[in-house]
Design an enzyme around this catalytic site. Structure first.
Site, PDB file in Angstrom:
ATOM      1  N   TRP A 232      37.194  34.944  37.559  1.00  0.00           N
ATOM      2  CA  TRP A 232      37.465  36.201  36.841  1.00  0.00           C
ATOM      3  C   TRP A 232      38.167  35.859  35.524  1.00  0.00           C
ATOM      4  O   TRP A 232      39.172  35.125  35.553  1.00  0.00           O
ATOM      5  CB  TRP A 232      38.351  37.065  37.736  1.00  0.00           C
TER       6      TRP A 232
ATOM      7  N   ASP B 293      43.234  35.300  46.127  1.00  0.00           N
ATOM      8  CA  ASP B 293      42.980  36.619  45.546  1.00  0.00           C
ATOM      9  C   ASP B 293      42.070  37.374  46.518  1.00  0.00           C
ATOM     10  O   ASP B 293      40.934  36.966  46.762  1.00  0.00           O
ATOM     11  CB  ASP B 293      42.301  36.455  44.175  1.00  0.00           C
TER      12      ASP B 293
ATOM     13  N   LYS C 176      39.416  48.548  45.251  1.00  0.00           N
ATOM     14  CA  LYS C 176      38.016  48.665  45.647  1.00  0.00           C
ATOM     15  C   LYS C 176      37.860  49.283  47.024  1.00  0.00           C
ATOM     16  O   LYS C 176      37.111  50.243  47.190  1.00  0.00           O
ATOM     17  CB  LYS C 176      37.351  47.287  45.625  1.00  0.00           C
TER      18      LYS C 176
HETATM   19  C1  LMR Z   1      36.255  43.238  37.433  1.00  0.00           C
HETATM   20  O1  LMR Z   1      36.213  42.027  37.555  1.00  0.00           O
HETATM   21  O2  LMR Z   1      35.383  43.882  36.827  1.00  0.00           O
HETATM   22  C2  LMR Z   1      37.381  44.024  38.077  1.00  0.00           C
HETATM   23  O3  LMR Z   1      38.224  43.153  38.739  1.00  0.00           O
HETATM   24  C3  LMR Z   1      38.075  44.926  37.124  1.00  0.00           C
HETATM   25  C4  LMR Z   1      38.899  44.202  36.103  1.00  0.00           C
HETATM   26  O4  LMR Z   1      40.074  44.559  35.961  1.00  0.00           O
HETATM   27  O5  LMR Z   1      38.403  43.305  35.416  1.00  0.00           O
END
Ligand code: LMR
Length: 396
Positions: free
Chosen positions: A130, A211, A246
């Site tokens: 992420w 996470d 979520k």
């Molecule tokens: C995502 O990866 O789209 C979600 O976790 C929302 C975010 O805050 O990025």
């Protein structure tokens, strides 16, 4: 003072939704941010959430501050959800939990706590991960390292590469793992692979930093926690960042939990005292409402049963979109997308180039995340599938 400042770039994910909202294309499709949508393209408020809110409206008596660590009840309920009621970690009281503003808040408190308690520790993140992960830990003054995650084909786990990189970590380094529904790839370790990861982390005295943003979105609430439970070895320390954005659809309420497992109950109290210092200088104490909703649902047998059914419904919808996407692409191009049906959770990596991602947005109003073309499968509907797949086939 601000004259020399330059404009910061838009956020890699949330910046796309800002652009999407301004797009006037009537056929536009947002597959960027990880938000669940139903088959009409709406993000629903869960029925159990509405019911919990109704009860809270009637029963709430005060709006005073929560403790720095948030609601103790929510902490206990989350530990049971994550580790399973009756787990040694809970019975021995070596786990402490803090309610945080979302899973992101939990990650940041974890980063600040690492800075205080293990100042030399580096944070290892999967490549890819992420995009906010490295930024959160950098902001907490942590040095970031990466370990390989996907294989050469881009569709499976590179376990050997991952273990080889992690075997070079120093004791006390933190290894960030996604408990399930890996963001952005949708590729998760199998139970056997989790065991091997757990063995290595335990042997090398590395700190698992998990996470857990999508509990219930891969296979089931309990099933999705099994990998993480492989890391719960005798006396082993770990941190888990849970998000309720979520699985309760509570995105804007910002509710998460940081659970920290220490070697003993006494040590857990010391860690908690340090974590509270990190919180106090950041947001002081967490917002109440979202956490109160989650506690109300988890503590009530009937509501909890209904909520579990709602999570199943969301998971099933995502999986049905995975299948429909694969079939729809098969009718349009030669590229094999069958891996999408094997992946889990909201996201998959399409492997689109930067040019293709750009073309999708500018020519067709289809928004996916750059750097591999992450798609949010939960944004697909039977209605938008033909438009989406036509656009994708055209850019391919
Ligand atoms: C995502 O990866 O789209 C979600 O976790 C929302 C975010 O805050 O990025």
């Amino acid at each position: 003072m601000f004259e020399s400042l330059e404009m910061a770039p838009p956020d890699a994910i949330l910046g796309l939704t800002e652009a999407f909202n301004k797009d006037t294309n009537p056929r536009k499709i947002n597959l960027s941010v990880g938000v669940f949508q139903d088959s009409d393209g709406k993000t629903p408020i869960l029925k159990t959430v509405k019911e919990a809110e109704r009860r809270l409206l009637e029963s709430e008596k005060a709006k005073g501050y929560l403790p720095i660590s948030g609601s103790p009840e929510l902490g206990t309920l989350t530990q049971q959800l994550v580790f399973g009621a009756g787990h040694e970690i809970i019975g021995s009281r070596r786990c402490v939990s803090l309610q945080t503003p979302g899973g992101t808040g939990a990650l940041r408190v974890a980063g600040d706590l690492l800075k205080t308690t293990l100042p030399k520790s580096r944070v290892w993140v999967s490549k890819p991960t992420w995009p906010n992960h490295p930024k959160i830990f950098e902001a907490a003054g942590r040095q970031i390292e990466t370990y390989p995650y996907i294989d050469a084909a881009g569709t499976g786990l590179d376990l050997d590469g991952m273990l080889a990189a992690l075997s070079k970590c120093s004791p006390g380094d933190a290894v960030l793992l996604h408990a399930g529904c890996h963001n952005p790839t949708g590729i998760d370790p199998t139970p056997d692979q989790w065991r091997k990861i757990g063995d290595l982390l335990y042997e090398k005295k590395l700190l698992p930093l998990v996470d857990f943003a999508y509990q219930g979105f891969a296979e089931g609430l309990d099933e999705d926690a099994r990998g993480l439970r492989e890391l719960c070895r005798p006396g082993a320390e770990l941190m888990v960042c849970s998000s309720f954005s979520k699985n309760f659809g509570l995105y804007c309420e910002r509710v998460g939990i940081l659970s920290i497992v220490a070697g003993s109950a006494d040590l857990a109290q010391v860690v908690m005292s340090q974590a509270k210092v990190c919180v106090r200088v950041n947001y002081s104490n967490p917002p109440k409402h979202g956490g109160a909703i989650v506690s109300t649902i988890l503590a009530d047998a009937e509501l909890r049963k209904q909520w579990e059914a709602e999570v199943t419904e969301m998971r099933d919808r995502i999986n049905s979109m995975r299948k429909l996407f694969v079939e729809s692409m098969k009718q349009r191009c030669d590229r094999d997308f069958s891996f999408i049906a094997r992946q889990r959770g909201m996201f998959s990596f399409t492997g689109l180039s930067a040019v293709q991602v750009d073309e999708l947005r500018t020519k067709f109003g289809v928004y996916v995340v750059a750097g591999g073309g992450r798609i949010n499968v939960a944004g697909m509907t039977p209605g938008n599938m033909p438009v989406l797949c036509d656009a994708l086939a055209a850019v391919l």
